[in-house]
Write an enzyme that holds these catalytic residues in place. Structure first.
Site, short mmCIF file in Angstrom:
data_model
loop_
_atom_site.label_atom_id
_atom_site.label_comp_id
_atom_site.label_asym_id
_atom_site.label_seq_id
_atom_site.Cartn_x
_atom_site.Cartn_y
_atom_site.Cartn_z
N HIS A 1 -54.65 38.36 -23.40
CA HIS A 1 -55.03 38.69 -22.35
C HIS A 1 -55.35 40.10 -22.45
O HIS A 1 -55.14 40.84 -23.16
CB HIS A 1 -53.52 38.50 -21.23
N CYS B 1 -47.12 39.35 -21.31
CA CYS B 1 -47.70 40.60 -21.31
C CYS B 1 -46.52 41.74 -20.59
O CYS B 1 -46.56 42.80 -20.99
CB CYS B 1 -48.96 40.43 -20.39
N GLU C 1 -54.38 42.58 -20.63
CA GLU C 1 -53.24 43.70 -21.05
C GLU C 1 -52.97 43.95 -22.40
O GLU C 1 -52.71 45.15 -22.92
CB GLU C 1 -52.11 43.29 -20.27
N CYS D 1 -48.50 38.30 -16.83
CA CYS D 1 -47.74 37.17 -17.18
C CYS D 1 -46.52 37.58 -17.85
O CYS D 1 -46.17 38.88 -18.20
CB CYS D 1 -48.47 36.13 -17.93
N GLU E 1 -53.67 34.77 -1.20
CA GLU E 1 -52.23 34.43 -1.46
C GLU E 1 -52.27 33.21 -2.60
O GLU E 1 -51.53 33.22 -3.36
CB GLU E 1 -51.72 33.95 -0.02
#
Length: 222
Positions: free
Chosen positions: A96, A129, A98, A126, A60
């Site tokens: 990034h 992206c 992606e 994010c 988490e």
């Protein structure tokens, strides 16, 4: 350290990594430095087990996990069907993972070809992206993208939630990785030690609870 890397491209080009990176570099794929794109996106057949165990954990609170690891399966169905797979990781320097996928692995989509893409990503994209994914899917109706994510990134942010909803409406399937999906990545994308029997995937203690936690959050958002 990042800033230094960007300011001093010279040591990348002349093939002399600075010492701190030397060990890391050997561990990676013994790639020649010049084979790496300038923003140091590392692509390889399989990622080191230690990276997988840390980065893909569906915890988490993901402190220290500020990299994205993206494992992909790309099926192209045209005159011939071809399946390729690999992984990308980003250094959050210039792109990034992606973005890098669309820039380097699939720079152009041919309209006569159907692309079925599955990503297994350590955390969801994010906002920037996510927007790029949405645009790419809207432009290329022949592209099918399923993203399996270990964790949701900044999911409490309204802006992030809106970006994920847009991805969904553009046809992107977003799923939380189940324990079986982690096992699939372990078997298909993670380096096994040479000469050893392939080690079985060992689920971590709270893998199922964390999957359910994120699955509920994603269902609420979408």
């Amino acid at each position: 350290k990042m800033a230094e890397k960007q300011e001093e491209p010279s040591n990348t080009q002349n093939g002399e990594p600075d010492n701190a990176e030397e060990g890391e570099e050997k561990k990676k794929k013994k790639l020649k430095r010049e084979d790496l794109p300038p923003f140091e996106i590392v692509t390889g057949e399989r990622l080191p087990a230690i990276f997988f165990k840390f980065q893909f954990r569906n915890v988490e609170y993901s402190s220290g996990r500020n990299k994205t690891f993206l494992c992909y399966v790309l099926e192209t169905q045209g005159k011939e069907s071809v399946t390729s797979r690999g992984y990308l990781e980003d250094e959050h320097a210039a792109a990034h993972a992606e973005m890098a996928f669309f820039n380097t692995i699939l720079p152009k989509c041919e309209s006569s070809v159907r692309y079925n893409i599955t990503w297994y990503v350590s955390s969801s994209p994010c906002v920037t992206c996510a927007d790029r994914i949405t645009e790419t899917l809207k432009k290329n109706k022949n592209l099918r993208l399923t993203i399996m994510v270990g964790r949701l990134f900044m999911w409490e942010e309204p802006e992030m939630q809106a970006a994920l909803k847009k991805m969904k409406s553009a046809g992107c399937k977003l799923r939380i990785m189940k324990p079986q999906d982690f096992e699939y990545v372990w078997q298909n994308f993670v380096e096994q030690e040479e000469g050893e029997e392939a080690k079985a995937f060992v689920p971590w203690e709270d893998i199922q609870e964390n999957f359910q936690y994120y699955e509920e959050k994603l269902a609420e958002i979408l």
